[in-house]
Design a protein around this motif. Structure first.
Motif, short mmCIF file in Angstrom:
data_model
loop_
_atom_site.label_atom_id
_atom_site.label_comp_id
_atom_site.label_asym_id
_atom_site.label_seq_id
_atom_site.Cartn_x
_atom_site.Cartn_y
_atom_site.Cartn_z
N VAL A 61 0.86 -1.19 0.00
CA VAL A 61 0.00 0.00 0.00
C VAL A 61 0.89 1.23 0.00
O VAL A 61 1.82 1.35 0.82
N ALA A 62 0.63 2.16 -0.93
CA ALA A 62 1.48 3.35 -1.03
C ALA A 62 0.64 4.56 -1.44
O ALA A 62 -0.39 4.43 -2.10
N LEU A 63 1.09 5.74 -1.02
CA LEU A 63 0.53 6.99 -1.52
C LEU A 63 1.52 7.59 -2.51
O LEU A 63 2.68 7.15 -2.58
N PRO A 64 1.10 8.56 -3.33
CA PRO A 64 2.04 9.14 -4.28
C PRO A 64 3.29 9.64 -3.56
O PRO A 64 3.21 10.23 -2.48
N THR A 65 4.44 9.40 -4.15
CA THR A 65 5.69 9.75 -3.48
C THR A 65 5.77 11.24 -3.16
O THR A 65 6.36 11.64 -2.15
N SER A 66 5.15 12.09 -4.00
CA SER A 66 5.19 13.53 -3.76
C SER A 66 4.26 13.95 -2.64
O SER A 66 4.32 15.09 -2.16
N ALA A 67 3.34 13.05 -2.20
CA ALA A 67 2.37 13.38 -1.17
C ALA A 67 2.76 12.84 0.19
O ALA A 67 1.96 12.86 1.12
N ASP A 68 4.00 12.36 0.33
CA ASP A 68 4.47 11.84 1.61
C ASP A 68 4.91 13.02 2.49
O ASP A 68 5.78 13.79 2.10
N GLY A 69 4.29 13.15 3.65
CA GLY A 69 4.61 14.26 4.54
C GLY A 69 5.59 13.91 5.64
O GLY A 69 5.76 14.69 6.58
N SER A 70 6.23 12.74 5.54
CA SER A 70 7.19 12.33 6.56
C SER A 70 8.61 12.64 6.10
O SER A 70 8.83 13.17 5.01
N ASP A 71 9.58 12.28 6.95
CA ASP A 71 10.97 12.52 6.57
C ASP A 71 11.46 11.54 5.50
O ASP A 71 12.62 11.58 5.10
N ALA A 72 10.55 10.67 5.03
CA ALA A 72 10.91 9.77 3.93
C ALA A 72 10.84 10.47 2.58
O ALA A 72 11.28 9.90 1.57
N PHE A 73 10.30 11.68 2.53
CA PHE A 73 10.17 12.40 1.26
C PHE A 73 11.53 12.52 0.58
O PHE A 73 12.54 12.83 1.22
N ASN A 74 11.51 12.27 -0.71
CA ASN A 74 12.71 12.33 -1.55
C ASN A 74 13.69 11.19 -1.28
O ASN A 74 14.83 11.23 -1.74
N THR A 75 13.26 10.19 -0.50
CA THR A 75 14.09 9.01 -0.30
C THR A 75 13.45 7.83 -1.03
O THR A 75 12.32 7.93 -1.52
N SER A 76 14.13 6.72 -1.06
CA SER A 76 13.58 5.54 -1.74
C SER A 76 12.36 5.00 -1.01
O SER A 76 11.60 4.21 -1.58
N SER A 77 12.14 5.43 0.25
CA SER A 77 11.00 4.96 1.03
C SER A 77 9.77 5.85 0.89
O SER A 77 8.72 5.55 1.49
N ALA A 78 9.86 6.94 0.15
CA ALA A 78 8.76 7.89 0.05
C ALA A 78 7.48 7.21 -0.44
O ALA A 78 7.50 6.49 -1.45
N GLY A 79 6.40 7.44 0.27
CA GLY A 79 5.09 6.92 -0.14
C GLY A 79 4.71 5.60 0.48
O GLY A 79 3.55 5.19 0.39
N LEU A 80 5.64 4.89 1.11
CA LEU A 80 5.31 3.59 1.68
C LEU A 80 4.33 3.72 2.84
O LEU A 80 4.50 4.56 3.72
N ALA A 81 3.29 2.87 2.85
CA ALA A 81 2.28 2.93 3.91
C ALA A 81 2.09 1.59 4.60
O ALA A 81 1.89 1.53 5.81
N GLY A 82 2.12 0.48 3.86
CA GLY A 82 1.91 -0.83 4.47
C GLY A 82 2.16 -1.92 3.46
O GLY A 82 2.24 -1.68 2.25
N MET A 83 2.29 -3.14 3.95
CA MET A 83 2.47 -4.28 3.05
C MET A 83 2.05 -5.55 3.77
O MET A 83 1.78 -5.56 4.98
N GLY A 84 1.98 -6.64 3.01
CA GLY A 84 1.58 -7.91 3.61
C GLY A 84 1.47 -8.99 2.56
O GLY A 84 1.90 -8.83 1.41
N VAL A 85 0.86 -10.12 2.96
CA VAL A 85 0.74 -11.29 2.09
C VAL A 85 -0.68 -11.83 2.21
O VAL A 85 -1.25 -11.92 3.31
N LEU A 86 -1.27 -12.19 1.05
CA LEU A 86 -2.57 -12.85 0.99
C LEU A 86 -2.35 -14.29 0.56
O LEU A 86 -1.57 -14.56 -0.37
N VAL A 87 -3.03 -15.23 1.22
CA VAL A 87 -2.87 -16.65 0.94
C VAL A 87 -4.21 -17.21 0.48
O VAL A 87 -5.23 -17.05 1.17
N PHE A 88 -4.20 -17.90 -0.69
CA PHE A 88 -5.41 -18.46 -1.28
C PHE A 88 -5.27 -19.98 -1.41
O PHE A 88 -4.17 -20.51 -1.59
#
Length: 538
Positions: free
Chosen positions: A273-300
């Protein structure tokens, strides 16, 4: 011979004349909405004892001889029977089906005794100050409903929409607005093509290959460049100021040949899950982590049914190091058992508002709001499927994400936030709740219209304008809500017609006319007798 018959005839003329006025008033108001017809009630006048006294029956019982002294109108009784309802095209036209009255208050008599009147005529409109008023400016009474909690107050007050004076396009305007609400939950149901190939792979951390490929510092704002995940779904969410924000959920299958302890035949998809990299208001802005919000795995299962989910959230203090797996821990849960992700909206690195938390629902929730044992961080998972922290006591929703052998698509997605909304129209339901419907798709309850009853309706006094006021004979008004204590319900887009029955009134008019004529005949006949007596002297 006595000549009191002149007086008796005169009382009959007066009484029937008054009754004719009652009938005439009923007929005059046959088209008056909410009018209640009246009946004239007669009683005989006190009788005069004959000078000869009385006598006795053979049984010994005594009797007296009396002559009646005429008739009087004892009362004019208001009849409150229900009449028919007439449909209208105006949402603020109301009628009461059953017992009760609308309460309306004269705004020019603040706190004055008798300032509240009662009526069955429900032709209401909103005035300049957003009060719901009748044609005479009297304000409808109701219970305030708290716009946030929905709690209904215990005291009645003037029904008034909660307007604001604002400037729109440089012009002052009076509007009713729905306050914005920040998105706090997202539900998404997709089908992920079971035949899709793995676009991003990793020999050491196959469940988080997309994170390894993600680069939020790219100048074009596309963190995956030309190698896009197998499927992505975008949606609009809202911040606390009602501004639209974008979120993306990226999905990519996991190559099960690289896994250990994977269930044979099961299908594994990683998501990010990510938001646009330009809309990241944390100190991750302009880094490779910009926009990251969450992640996980789905099993079927091999039939494409979702049976397990894991979710990881990024340590708020290490957002600039979001590419480091040890900074990702199992996500917290919302009160209803959905995984939550936290991030901060921004613009060019400047934070907008506080950190927000949004729960994400793919169709599985945890009844205990907890995870089964697994790795403490994403770094502890590696290639071992048993290290994924699955949901404890998972519950499947009726709508749930699948992985069938067909193209990937988003079947359903919804979020609970919204922007500002402007009032479009209103409605009143049968329980009297006045609701507003807004341009942002939201609805709110403002008031619950009050319904008034009396110990004795017959004691009410007419006050003109289709209004009644309470008296000692009626007792004080008993205020309540629709459907309670024998009260009726409300009907929208309806007005109650007059309960005057023209056939009955014409019959009463004929009887009254005959009575009036008969009593005038008594007077003329008595006058003739008197003239005969006078002529004897001549």
């Amino acid at each position: 011979m006595g000549f009191s018959s002149l007086f008796v005839g005169a009382t009959g003329v007066v009484a029937h004349g008054n009754r004719m006025q009652v009938v005439a008033n009923n007929l005059a108001n046959v088209s008056t909405m909410g009018f209640r017809r009246a009946d004239a009630l007669f009683c005989d006048a006190m009788s005069r004892q004959l000078a000869s006294g009385g006598g006795q029956y053979e049984s010994g019982a005594s009797y007296s001889s009396q002559i009646g002294m005429g008739v009087a109108m004892s009362a004019v009784r208001n009849i409150f029977t229900q009449s028919g309802l007439e449909l209208t095209s105006t949402s603020t036209d109301l009628a009461i089906s059953g017992n009760g009255f609308f309460g309306v208050r004269d705004p020019g008599s603040e706190g004055a005794a008798g300032a509240t009147h009662y009526t069955r005529a429900g032709a209401f409109r909103f005035d300049l100050d957003a009060y719901l008023v009748d044609p005479h400016g009297f304000r409808l009474q109701g219970y305030v409903v708290d716009r946030q909690t929905g709690e209904v107050s215990n005291q009645v007050s003037d029904v008034q929409l909660p307007y604001e004076d604002v400037i729109i396009d440089g012009q002052p305007a009076r509007v009713v607005r729905s306050q914005p609400r920040a998105t706090s939950s997202v539900a998404m149901v997709t089908n992920l093509d079971a035949m899709s190939g793995d676009k991003h792979s990793s020999e050491t951390n196959p469940f988080f290959a997309m994170l390894a490929a993600y680069d939020g510092s790219r100048a074009d704002g596309n963190p995956f460049g030309d190698n896009q995940p197998a499927y992505s779904s975008n949606l609009t969410v809202y911040d606390s100021e009602g501004n639209e924000r974008k979120l993306s959920v990226h999905f990519d299958p996991v190559d099960t040949s690289t896994l250990s302890n994977a269930v044979p035949g099961y299908i594994y998809w990683e998501y990010l899950v990510a938001l646009p990299t330009s809309a990241d208001g944390s100190d991750a802005f302009n880094t490779s982590s910009a926009g990251l919000a969450g992640m996980g795995v789905l099993v079927f299962t091999d039939q494409g049914e979702l049976v397990e989910q894991s979710a990881y959230s990024l340590d708020p203090g290490a957002r600039a190091d979001g590419k480091v797996l040890s900074n990702w821990a199992p996500a917290s849960f919302s009160a209803d058992g959905k995984p939550e992700f936290s991030f901060t909206y921004g613009s060019n690195g400047a934070a907008i508002g506080e950190m927000v938390t949004i729960s994400y629902d793919f169709g599985l929730t945890s009844r205990t709001s907890s995870w089964k044992p697994g790795g403490a961080t994403a770094a502890d998972v590696g290639r071992n499927a048993n290290n994924l922290p699955g949901m404890d006591d998972a519950r499947r929703d009726a709508r749930i994400t699948t992985s069938y052998d067909q193209s990937s698509f988003t079947l359903f997605q919804i979020q609970d936030g919204h922007t500002w909304g402007y009032l479009l129209n209103t409605s009143v339901d049968k329980d009297g709740f006045l609701s507003g419907y807004f341009s942002n798709g939201q609805s709110e309850q403002f008031y619950q219209v009050a319904n008034y009853r009396f110990t004795s309706e017959w004691g009410l006094r007419r006050a003109g304008n289709n209004h009644f006021v309470s008296t000692d004979a009626s007792g004080e008004a008993i205020v309540g809500k629709a459907g309670q204590g024998g009260r009726g319900f409300f009907e929208q887009n309806s007005l109650e017609t007059s309960n005057v029955d023209m056939a009955q009134e014409f019959a009463d008019m004929i009887i009254t006319q005959r009575g009036y004529q008969a009593n005038t005949k008594v007077i003329t006949t008595t006058d003739s007798l008197l003239n005969t007596l006078i002529s004897i002297k001549r």
